[in-house]
Design an enzyme around this catalytic site. Structure first.
Site, PDB file in Angstrom:
ATOM      1  N   HIS A   1       6.807  -1.046  -9.730  1.00 38.66           N
ATOM      2  CA  HIS A   1       5.669  -0.363 -10.350  1.00 38.66           C
ATOM      3  C   HIS A   1       5.916  -0.392 -11.861  1.00 38.66           C
ATOM      4  CE1 HIS A   1       3.360   1.417  -6.892  1.00 38.66           C
ATOM      5  NE2 HIS A   1       4.441   0.960  -6.282  1.00 38.66           N
TER       6      HIS A   1
ATOM      7  N   ASN B   1       1.066  -0.701  -9.742  1.00 36.24           N
ATOM      8  CA  ASN B   1       2.053  -1.728  -9.433  1.00 36.24           C
ATOM      9  C   ASN B   1       2.163  -2.705 -10.604  1.00 36.24           C
ATOM     10  OD1 ASN B   1       0.683  -1.030  -6.706  1.00 36.24           O
ATOM     11  ND2 ASN B   1       2.568  -2.039  -6.113  1.00 36.24           N
TER      12      ASN B   1
ATOM     13  N   ARG C   1      -4.134  -2.340  -0.620  1.00 36.04           N
ATOM     14  CA  ARG C   1      -3.477  -1.179  -0.008  1.00 36.04           C
ATOM     15  C   ARG C   1      -2.861  -0.276  -1.084  1.00 36.04           C
ATOM     16  NH1 ARG C   1       1.422   1.245  -0.230  1.00 36.04           N
ATOM     17  NH2 ARG C   1       2.388  -0.822  -0.343  1.00 36.04           N
ATOM     18  N   ASP C   2      -1.864  -0.778  -1.803  1.00 39.67           N
ATOM     19  CA  ASP C   2      -1.144   0.079  -2.752  1.00 39.67           C
ATOM     20  C   ASP C   2      -2.044   0.460  -3.916  1.00 39.67           C
ATOM     21  OD1 ASP C   2       1.016   1.509  -3.647  1.00 39.67           O
ATOM     22  OD2 ASP C   2       2.355  -0.187  -3.902  1.00 39.67           O
TER      23      ASP C   2
ATOM     24  N   HIS D   1       9.448  -5.000  -5.286  1.00 35.37           N
ATOM     25  CA  HIS D   1       8.163  -4.289  -5.380  1.00 35.37           C
ATOM     26  C   HIS D   1       8.264  -3.321  -6.566  1.00 35.37           C
ATOM     27  CE1 HIS D   1       4.666  -2.252  -3.246  1.00 35.37           C
ATOM     28  NE2 HIS D   1       5.095  -1.243  -3.980  1.00 35.37           N
TER      29      HIS D   1
ATOM     30  N   CYS E   1       1.567   5.672  -5.915  1.00 35.61           N
ATOM     31  CA  CYS E   1       1.937   6.271  -4.625  1.00 35.61           C
ATOM     32  C   CYS E   1       1.515   7.728  -4.675  1.00 35.61           C
ATOM     33  CB  CYS E   1       3.435   6.176  -4.357  1.00 35.61           C
ATOM     34  SG  CYS E   1       3.912   7.043  -2.855  1.00 35.61           S
TER      35      CYS E   1
HETATM   36  P1  HMG Z   1       2.443  13.780  10.891  1.00 38.96           P
HETATM   37  O1  HMG Z   1       1.434  14.823  10.622  1.00 38.96           O
HETATM   38  O2  HMG Z   1       3.883  14.157  10.805  1.00 38.96           O
HETATM   39  O3  HMG Z   1       2.122  13.052  12.267  1.00 38.96           O
HETATM   40  O4  HMG Z   1       2.192  12.598   9.878  1.00 38.96           O
HETATM   41  P2  HMG Z   1       2.373  13.473  13.771  1.00 38.96           P
HETATM   42  O5  HMG Z   1       3.040  12.325  14.425  1.00 38.96           O
HETATM   43  O6  HMG Z   1       3.018  14.840  13.834  1.00 38.96           O
HETATM   44  O7  HMG Z   1       0.883  13.599  14.350  1.00 38.96           O
HETATM   45  C1  HMG Z   1      -0.038  14.621  13.942  1.00 38.96           C
HETATM   46  C2  HMG Z   1      -1.450  14.213  14.288  1.00 38.96           C
HETATM   47  O8  HMG Z   1      -1.825  13.085  13.504  1.00 38.96           O
HETATM   48  C3  HMG Z   1      -1.653  13.782  15.741  1.00 38.96           C
HETATM   49  O9  HMG Z   1      -2.992  14.117  16.094  1.00 38.96           O
HETATM   50  C4  HMG Z   1      -1.555  12.282  15.688  1.00 38.96           C
HETATM   51  O10 HMG Z   1      -2.244  11.610  16.720  1.00 38.96           O
HETATM   52  C5  HMG Z   1      -2.208  11.999  14.350  1.00 38.96           C
HETATM   53  P3  HMG Z   1      -3.307  15.373  17.056  1.00 38.96           P
HETATM   54  O11 HMG Z   1      -2.534  15.092  18.302  1.00 38.96           O
HETATM   55  O12 HMG Z   1      -2.779  16.559  16.296  1.00 38.96           O
HETATM   56  O13 HMG Z   1      -4.802  15.306  17.161  1.00 38.96           O
HETATM   57  N1  HMG Z   1      -1.672  10.761  13.766  1.00 38.96           N
HETATM   58  C6  HMG Z   1      -2.404   9.691  13.351  1.00 38.96           C
HETATM   59  N2  HMG Z   1      -3.732   9.462  13.345  1.00 38.96           N
HETATM   60  C7  HMG Z   1      -4.132   8.240  12.870  1.00 38.96           C
HETATM   61  N3  HMG Z   1      -3.288   7.292  12.424  1.00 38.96           N
HETATM   62  C8  HMG Z   1      -1.964   7.510  12.410  1.00 38.96           C
HETATM   63  C9  HMG Z   1      -1.483   8.764  12.896  1.00 38.96           C
HETATM   64  N4  HMG Z   1      -0.235   9.261  13.003  1.00 38.96           N
HETATM   65  C10 HMG Z   1      -0.367  10.484  13.546  1.00 38.96           C
HETATM   66  N5  HMG Z   1      -1.127   6.564  11.968  1.00 38.96           N
HETATM   67  C11 HMG Z   1       2.302  10.307   9.120  1.00 38.96           C
HETATM   68  C12 HMG Z   1       3.021  11.445   9.836  1.00 38.96           C
HETATM   69  C13 HMG Z   1       3.311   9.210   8.842  1.00 38.96           C
HETATM   70  C14 HMG Z   1       1.196   9.794  10.002  1.00 38.96           C
HETATM   71  C15 HMG Z   1       1.694  10.879   7.814  1.00 38.96           C
HETATM   72  O14 HMG Z   1       2.720  11.493   7.103  1.00 38.96           O
HETATM   73  C16 HMG Z   1       1.070   9.820   6.946  1.00 38.96           C
HETATM   74  O15 HMG Z   1       0.062   9.231   7.312  1.00 38.96           O
HETATM   75  N6  HMG Z   1       1.647   9.553   5.762  1.00 38.96           N
HETATM   76  C17 HMG Z   1       1.091   8.510   4.903  1.00 38.96           C
HETATM   77  C18 HMG Z   1       1.826   8.441   3.654  1.00 38.96           C
HETATM   78  C19 HMG Z   1       1.370   7.245   2.857  1.00 38.96           C
HETATM   79  O16 HMG Z   1       0.499   6.486   3.234  1.00 38.96           O
HETATM   80  N7  HMG Z   1       2.023   7.050   1.683  1.00 38.96           N
HETATM   81  C20 HMG Z   1       1.734   5.947   0.844  1.00 38.96           C
HETATM   82  C21 HMG Z   1       2.254   4.646   1.385  1.00 38.96           C
HETATM   83  S1  HMG Z   1       3.981   4.364   1.072  1.00 38.96           S
HETATM   84  C22 HMG Z   1       4.032   3.686  -0.518  1.00 38.96           C
HETATM   85  O17 HMG Z   1       3.040   3.663  -1.204  1.00 38.96           O
HETATM   86  C23 HMG Z   1       5.310   3.069  -1.008  1.00 38.96           C
HETATM   87  C24 HMG Z   1       5.304   1.532  -1.021  1.00 38.96           C
HETATM   88  O18 HMG Z   1       4.223   1.046  -1.801  1.00 38.96           O
HETATM   89  C25 HMG Z   1       6.630   1.004  -1.586  1.00 38.96           C
HETATM   90  C26 HMG Z   1       7.032   1.634  -2.940  1.00 38.96           C
HETATM   91  O19 HMG Z   1       6.238   1.579  -3.893  1.00 38.96           O
HETATM   92  O20 HMG Z   1       8.131   2.165  -2.981  1.00 38.96           O
HETATM   93  C27 HMG Z   1       5.138   0.986   0.393  1.00 38.96           C
HETATM   94 MG    MG Z   2       4.220   0.816  -3.968  1.00 35.26          MG
END
Ligand code: HMG
Ligand code: MG
Length: 300
Positions: free
Chosen positions: A210, A250, A16-17, A208, A241
């Site tokens: 990096h 990571n 994933r990450d 966690h 990220c």
């Molecule tokens: P948004 O655009 O604000 O979502 O995104 P919404 O709720 O307003 O919905 C808009 C449209 O998207 C709608 O469709 C929803 O159905 C659809 P429409 O009605 O317009 O046709 N939708 C989805 N479709 C599929 N799957 C979904 C989904 N959600 C809404 N889950 C959202 C909000 C959170 C979805 C978006 O901002 C997003 O996907 N962000 C992902 C960010 C990400 O993955 N970042 C990396 C991971 S975090 C990380 O790496 C840190 C970590 O490793 C720890 C660390 O290192 O600190 C964990």
């Molecule tokens: Mg991370």
């Protein structure tokens, strides 16, 4: 004299990450073969993909296919990121064991990462926790930017503790504290964990890190001395990220396992099999992985 635990749980988050920040397109079948190799290496926990919006992270848009095709080993928890109800609906159609919810401790990173303020995020995540629990899944929470935000700098400890409190109040089983952009130093980790320890049991805390600035293993050592026994890593150091500029890979699981085993700390993971998995994905992304173990092997 060092006081460290006898055994440590290492959670592999590379599928994933690692892949979420990888420009190379890895075929679904290769992801599946890679995760199967990781299962063979002896992990008890693998984060296999992410049910975020496929537009935001296209690299993981095949989460459902991956979850359906991997070989499940008894005793391994297969987890995936789930940001909201829509993500949970998709996740529940598969057979994942655990949903990982996530948010930042800083407003700006949270907004850039999941398009919401901190206050707007809580009800969305609460719904995921409740839905996941009623579907029989365990839930992990991540808090990002704990040691620094790329937009706001240092995050006040009270703000971090408030976010942690809110996530535990929702009923999460474990909380992983993220050094999203790899800025933590050992003194800061020591100070932060001193505050965390006053509030939460380390049984339910994971770290966690990096490795952006090469400090991840030093930060692990301080965490071990505090009594933390769960660490996240990504094989070969793959990762980052996409919404945190400068967040490189990571902490490399292979370097971590090497250090722990050298120190006589048990993990249940076989380094040779892990290295085999690292070699496999390195070939698929067609560039050398940054871990020390892999650099050493690539030279030999
Ligand atoms: P948004 O655009 O604000 O979502 O995104 P919404 O709720 O307003 O919905 C808009 C449209 O998207 C709608 O469709 C929803 O159905 C659809 P429409 O009605 O317009 O046709 N939708 C989805 N479709 C599929 N799957 C979904 C989904 N959600 C809404 N889950 C959202 C909000 C959170 C979805 C978006 O901002 C997003 O996907 N962000 C992902 C960010 C990400 O993955 N970042 C990396 C991971 S975090 C990380 O790496 C840190 C970590 O490793 C720890 C660390 O290192 O600190 C964990
Ligand atoms: Mg991370």
């Amino acid at each position: 004299m060092l006081h460290v635990p006898e055994n440590v749980i290492v959670k592999e988050v590379g599928p994933r990450d690692g892949l979420q920040n990888e420009p190379a397109n890895v075929d679904t079948a290769d992801k599946v073969a890679w995760i199967d190799k990781l299962s063979e290496a002896g992990f008890s926990y693998i984060e296999i993909s992410s049910f975020v919006h496929p537009k935001w992270i296209p690299q993981l848009s095949d989460a459902k296919e991956v979850a359906a095709a991997i070989k499940r080993h008894p005793g391994i928890t297969y987890a995936a990121l789930v940001p909201n109800r829509k993500g949970l609906e998709r996740a529940i159609e598969t057979d994942i064991d655990e949903a990982s919810i996530f948010m930042s401790s800083s407003e700006t990173h949270n907004k850039k990462n999941i398009n919401k303020s901190l206050e707007e995020t809580y009800p969305v995540l609460k719904e995921v926790v409740e839905g996941a629990k009623s579907a029989g899944k365990s839930v992990r929470g991540y808090v990002s930017t704990v040691f620094g935000c790329p937009y706001e700098g240092e995050v006040p400890i009270d703000q971090i503790l408030r976010v942690c409190d809110r996530l535990f109040e929702m009923g999460i089983d474990e909380l992983s504290l993220g050094d999203t952009i790899g800025v933590a130093d050992p003194k800061q980790v020591d100070e932060t964990l001193t505050e965390i320890k006053k509030r939460f049991s380390f049984d339910r805390i994971a770290m966690h890190f990096h490795n952006t600035r090469g400090m991840a293993l030093a930060n692990v050592l301080v965490s071990l001395e505090h009594g933390v026994t769960t660490f996240d890593g990504s094989v070969g150091g793959l990762g980052g990220c996409p919404y945190a500029k400068g967040a490189s890979g990571n902490l490399a699981t292979d370097d971590l396992i090497h250090m722990l085993h050298q120190m006589g700390i048990g993990t249940g993971i076989q380094l040779e099999k892990l290295t085999e998995a690292a070699r496999f994905i390195q070939e698929k992304i067609n560039k050398p992985l940054p871990s020390h173990q892999m650099q050493m092997l690539n030279r030999s």
